[in-house]
Design an enzyme around this catalytic site. Structure first.
Site, PDB file in Angstrom:
ATOM      1  N   SER A   1       4.595  36.954  91.840  1.00 43.70           N
ATOM      2  CA  SER A   1       5.960  37.466  91.730  1.00 43.70           C
ATOM      3  C   SER A   1       5.928  38.705  90.851  1.00 43.70           C
ATOM      4  CB  SER A   1       6.867  36.405  91.090  1.00 43.70           C
ATOM      5  OG  SER A   1       8.109  36.949  90.701  1.00 43.70           O
TER       6      SER A   1
ATOM      7  N   TYR B   1       8.653  30.000  84.682  1.00 46.91           N
ATOM      8  CA  TYR B   1       8.354  30.849  85.834  1.00 46.91           C
ATOM      9  C   TYR B   1       7.639  32.115  85.397  1.00 46.91           C
ATOM     10  CZ  TYR B   1       9.062  32.849  90.481  1.00 46.91           C
ATOM     11  OH  TYR B   1       8.864  33.388  91.730  1.00 46.91           O
TER      12      TYR B   1
END
Length: 262
Positions: free
Chosen positions: A133, A146
């Protein structure tokens, strides 16, 4: 790498980017081994691709299970796509939250690499795809788990590329911002203000792309032997600004977070 007639294993293939990756690799001529814990979604992906003429094996596979990953690569694969991922708890989370997100977003990559890398070294070829990501290059507002695990996934992909590149093993690391998936929809629809903060930080930073756009760019990178896939090109400039002046970048992120909070 010539993708035609290769065997590509993909985790988290029941929906979102995983399903789109399966479609893109199939379009490039690959045979597929697909895994997911979502049996219904996995069957839908496999059935549609098989109807279109692809060769597909679908397995119930939890990325946090060493046995399940081993089953996906029981027969030799040419490309392994570590795509399965989860979001974490808002803020710092608790012990169980960290255990879960580390297992899926990081240790699943390590687990898979330990299985496939020795095979690829013996054959002199193979390719590992880490779906990370932009949060792994920049950070993620609102969700420590995350941000941390995606940074770790990027770091692990870099280490694989450096360590095994001379053995004929390629590595591609995919770092998008917002992608139109059920995962993004779930956090955007959350009633938790902290979760909504994280979602808004993503969707307001740039365009929300289709999963297929990300998948097609990923397949092209594997074909060309490129490491970094940035579906949102503005991430490159953001990263350059971060490296040039880390303190200024942090101050800017703090301002951005305050603006999201209103």
């Amino acid at each position: 790498m010539d993708i035609d007639n290769t065997v590509v294993a993909i985790t988290g293939a029941g929906s979102g980017i995983g399903r789109a990756l399966a479609e893109s690799f199939a379009a490039a001529g690959a045979r597929l081994v697909l895994g997911d814990i979502d049996d219904e979604g996995l069957a839908a992906t496999a059935d549609r691709l098989a109807a279109e003429g692809a060769t597909v094996t679908a397995l119930h596979a939890d990325a946090s299970s060493a046995d399940d990953i081993a089953a996906m690569v029981a027969e030799p694969v040419d490309v392994f796509v570590a795509n399965a991922g989860v979001v974490g708890a808002p803020g710092l989370g608790g012990e169980a939250d960290w255990d879960r997100i580390l297992e899926v977003n990081l240790r699943a990559h390590i687990r898979a690499a330990r299985l496939v890398v020795p095979q690829w070294q013996a054959r002199g070829r193979g390719h590992f795809v880490a779906v990370a990501s932009a949060a792994g290059l920049l950070t993620q507002i609102g969700d420590a788990g995350y941000a941390v695990t995606k940074h770790a996934a990027v770091g692990f992909a870099e280490w694989l590329a450096v360590t095994y590149g001379d053995d004929g093993i390629g590595v591609t690391c995919v770092c998008p911002m917002g992608v139109d998936t059920a995962l993004l929809s779930a956090i955007r629809d959350s009633d938790d203000p902290a979760v909504q903060l994280g979602a808004n930080s993503v969707v307001m930073a740039g365009a929300v792309l289709s999963a297929r756009e990300v998948a097609d760019q990923t397949v092209a990178a594997v074909r060309d032997g490129r490491f970094l896939v940035l579906p949102h090109p503005e991430v490159r400039d953001m990263l350059a600004g971060k490296v040039a002046d880390h303190d200024r970048w942090i101050a800017g992120m703090q301002r951005y977070q305050r603006s999201l909070r209103g």
